[in-house]
Scaffold this active site. Structure first.
Site, mmCIF file in Angstrom:
data_model
loop_
_atom_site.group_PDB
_atom_site.id
_atom_site.type_symbol
_atom_site.label_atom_id
_atom_site.label_comp_id
_atom_site.label_asym_id
_atom_site.label_seq_id
_atom_site.Cartn_x
_atom_site.Cartn_y
_atom_site.Cartn_z
ATOM 1 N N ILE A 1 0.833 -1.201 0.000
ATOM 2 C CA ILE A 1 0.000 0.000 0.000
ATOM 3 C C ILE A 1 0.874 1.261 0.000
ATOM 4 C CG2 ILE A 1 -1.892 1.225 1.165
ATOM 5 C CD1 ILE A 1 -2.461 -1.658 -0.119
ATOM 6 N N ARG B 1 -5.641 5.925 -14.143
ATOM 7 C CA ARG B 1 -4.482 5.307 -14.785
ATOM 8 C C ARG B 1 -3.933 6.174 -15.917
ATOM 9 N NH1 ARG B 1 -8.726 1.750 -17.209
ATOM 10 N NH2 ARG B 1 -8.745 0.249 -15.510
ATOM 11 N N GLU C 1 -1.927 -0.229 -10.330
ATOM 12 C CA GLU C 1 -3.281 0.023 -10.843
ATOM 13 C C GLU C 1 -3.620 -0.877 -12.032
ATOM 14 O OE1 GLU C 1 -4.805 3.979 -10.966
ATOM 15 O OE2 GLU C 1 -3.538 4.599 -9.287
#
Ligand SMILES: Cc1cc2nc3c(=O)[nH]c(=O)nc-3n(C[C@H](O)[C@H](O)[C@H](O)COP(=O)(O)OP(=O)(O)OC[C@H]3O[C@@H](n4cnc5c(N)ncnc54)[C@H](O)[C@@H]3O)c2cc1C
Lengths: 391, 262
Positions: free
Chosen positions: A158, A246, A369
């Site tokens: 993360i 993205r 992503e």
């Protein structure tokens, strides 16, 4: 048909370039890379100038700009120094709050992000679930207990997980949902909440100005009001967010490639072998031509995707398709271009140079992503859908 | 405080590859990046700092083509309030004198307490426009200004002289001050500034608006004509001195003395 930026976008591009060229020194980039530190100072400076939260709403302290402007800033920052540009990861997922949050959540968090006071994070990935995270059910669960959620589980990789003031955690809130992604919700967990722990992850190849952490949740009790968006719609929320988030990632990858290309172009005119600049060799010229073509192609695709987000948001499927194409393609060519840049620089590219750092930094773009492979699934799914075939 | 700042949109030549154009009197500019003249950037910052402290208005004036809007928008984004671009085919080829005359054409009708310019422009390096403009306006001036303190009816300025020397002097206001680099730290352009700049006035005026005649400006209104522009050939001659430290140093002294350099 127009291929030009507006005057305002041109000004933003110049402003971002000037800021980066003065602030993003190679020394600083190397230091961040060595220390694995989030560049707080640059983050605050950038925030003061409006580069953080460019696309966040004006009423909460953002600039109210769009995806194209986010791409411009990402490209310009990464062109100058890929590691200093990691400051942008501090706002990574902040736009989820205005998109899905309540007025109260917006007021509480967004202005502080725009001012550069805090960073935030989004946690979807788990040790056992990466590409399929959310699709097949999450192991991190949130159960209602009177007026609280009780969260248990673990997340990994993360970004800014340890630095974040708050983390938007994707949890399975309905374990019986079919398909399982219809039972995922996003819940805001603040730093320092009892039972919520972090552990920073290293060493790693590059992307070192954007630290990762493992998160663990042990009976973490969170007010029900911390739900972000709708209950059991979390997966849908994150996917629709990825459709546009993205695109600036693609722009960042292009910026890194552009910087490496410019260095290579210059170096090839200065480095002499066999009594002449290596730019005289056709092999070098062809490399340069290939690099320039790849960058231009990726840029066209990426800005087309950003333009679609701004101008044709109703064509959701097209946005999804083109933005996935752009991210996959830009990440791929950025790896290739920085690789070729090392080749053109020879030993100087490999040892004690910034080229090798940019090469390491861009590698992540093909993983975060959604990996390149997952992007291709998305593109293919949309291609087949257009002829009424489901894959 | 009404402050006028004169700025110029110039090519960045410090690190660029320079080539002479076909006229032989100028440089090729197609591949060059243009931006605000470095000295002017400090002048704009100084004006905005004064405005932020004392209130008032900052007006930017430039003589240039439409391309100069990039520089004007930059000044507006940094906090100036309005901009005036003086553009006319007839202005082409103006020297410092003619340029000052064009600026005078508009400034004579504007209110001002202070006029700031850069000490010089990075492209032609004349360092004269500000001084001549002050002459036209009949106001005092100071050049190479490194510090400005505003008083009632006058300003105290520090001028930067050679050899690290500074000179402090008092100049009656309204005055024109030609600012030196390093007087402050010019701010970055912010996105907030860019957005605000879009609401600010950017006016374009030409020869007729200024009440000037064609022969007063451009080449015909100039006192100086450029004969030729060239890049001096790079001399590659070098003498390598060998031997001990003493032998080398006395050889250096000998050579410098022989050429009358020390
Ligand atoms: C530096 C870094 C930062 C990150 N930041 C965040 C963050 O902030 N928040 C967050 O939630 N996550 C984050 N992640 C996690 C990231 O999104 C995942 O790593 C990514 O989605 C891939 O998941 P995985 O690592 O489990 O790989 P896996 O899913 O295990 O994939 C391994 C390989 O198999 C391929 N693969 C998987 N499924 C298929 C398939 N069906 N067909 C063909 N090939 C397949 C993949 O493309 C890949 O090549 C980050 C990761 C890294 C490394």
């Amino acid at each position: 048909m127009e291929f030009e930026l507006t005057e305002e976008q041109e000004d933003i591009k110049n402003a971002a370039r000037e800021f980066a060229e003065k602030e993003f020194t190679a020394e600083l980039g190397r230091k961040i890379d060595e220390k694995y530190e989030f560049p707080w100072m640059l983050y605050r400076k950038a925030a003061k100038l409006g580069f953080i939260g460019g696309s966040l709403p004006e009423e909460h302290g953002g600039q109210g700009l769009g995806c194209i402007e986010d791409c411009i800033v990402a490209e310009e920052f990464n062109r100058v120094d890929s590691t200093c540009a990691h400051l942008l990861s501090g706002i990574g997922f902040a736009a989820l709050v205005p998109k899905f949050g309540t007025e109260e959540q917006n007021k509480k968090y967004v202005p502080r992000i725009c001012k550069g006071e805090i960073v935030c994070a989004m946690a979807l990935t788990e040790p056992n679930h990466g590409s399929d995270a959310g699709m097949v059910g999450l192991e991190t669960t949130a159960v209602k207990d009177r007026n609280e959620w009780v969260i248990n589980g673990a997340k990994t990789y993360i970004t800014c997980g340890e630095e974040a003031e708050f983390v938007m955690v994707c949890c399975q809130t309905d374990p019986n949902a079919q398909p399982p992604y219809r039972g995922v919700s996003m819940i805001i967990v603040e730093k320092g909440t009892k039972g919520f722990d972090t552990n920073s992850l290293k060493p790693k190849l590059g992307f070192r100005g954007a630290p990762q952490a493992e998160l663990s949740f042990d009976n973490v009790r969170i007010p029900l009001g911390n739900l972000l968006g709708q209950e059991n719609r979390g997966f849908h929320q994150i996917m629709s967010y990825f459709d546009f988030s993205r695109i600036p990632i693609a722009a960042g990858a292009i910026g890194i490639a552009q910087g490496a290309y410019e260095s290579s172009l210059k170096y090839s005119t200065q480095r002499e072998q066999f009594f002449q600049p290596i730019a005289n060799f056709q092999v070098t010229q062809f490399k340069i031509a290939e690099m320039a073509t790849k960058i231009e192609t990726a840029r066209l695709l990426t800005y087309k995707a950003a333009w679609l987000v701004e101008n044709k948001p109703e064509q959701r499927r097209l946005v999804t398709k083109i933005s996935s194409m752009a991210k996959a393609y830009a990440a791929k060519i950025s790896k290739e271009v920085t690789d070729e840049a090392i080749q053109i620089h020879g030993g100087v590219g490999y040892v004690d140079s910034d080229i090798e750092r940019h090469y390491r930094d861009t590698r992540i773009n093909d993983i975060i992503e959604g990996t390149g492979e997952i992007q291709k699934y998305i593109v293919a799914r949309e291609c087949y859908r257009e002829i009424g075939f489901s894959v | 405080m009404e402050i006028i700042v004169c700025v110029k949109h110039v090519p960045e030549t410090a690190e660029a590859e320079i080539a002479i154009d076909s006229s032989g009197k100028g440089i090729k500019t197609e591949d060059l990046v243009f931006d605000i003249n470095e000295w002017d950037d400090y002048a704009v910052e100084e004006a905005v700092l004064i405005k932020e402290k004392l209130g008032g208005r900052v007006t930017i004036v430039t003589v240039g083509s439409e391309d100069a809007d990039k520089t004007l928008r930059k000044c507006l984004a940094k906090g100036a309030d309005r901009a005036i671009r003086l553009t006319d085919k007839a202005f082409d080829g103006s020297d410092a004198y003619a340029t000052a005359k064009i600026l005078y054409g508009v400034i004579k009708d504007l209110p001002f307490d202070l006029i700031l310019t850069g000490t010089q422009a990075g492209d032609d390096g004349y360092a004269q426009v500000g001084v001549i403009l002050a002459g036209f306006l009949g106001i005092p001036h100071a050049t190479m200004v490194k510090k400005i303190e505003l008083m009632e009816g006058f300003t105290r300025v520090n001028r930067e002289l050679e050899g690290g020397l500074e000179q402090v002097m008092e100049v009656g206001t309204p005055a024109l001050l030609a600012v030196q680099t390093g007087i402050n730290e010019p701010r970055y352009v912010s996105i907030m500034g860019i957005r605000k700049a879009r609401q600010k006035e950017l006016k374009v005026l030409g020869l007729n608006d200024l009440g000037l005649k064609e022969e007063e400006v451009g080449e015909s209104g100039s006192w100086i004509t450029v004969e030729e522009m060239f890049i001096p050939p790079v001399e590659k001659e070098a003498e390598i001195l060998v031997g001990g430290l003493d032998a080398i140093s006395s050889k250096i002294v000998e050579t410098l003395r022989a050429r009358g350099l020390i």
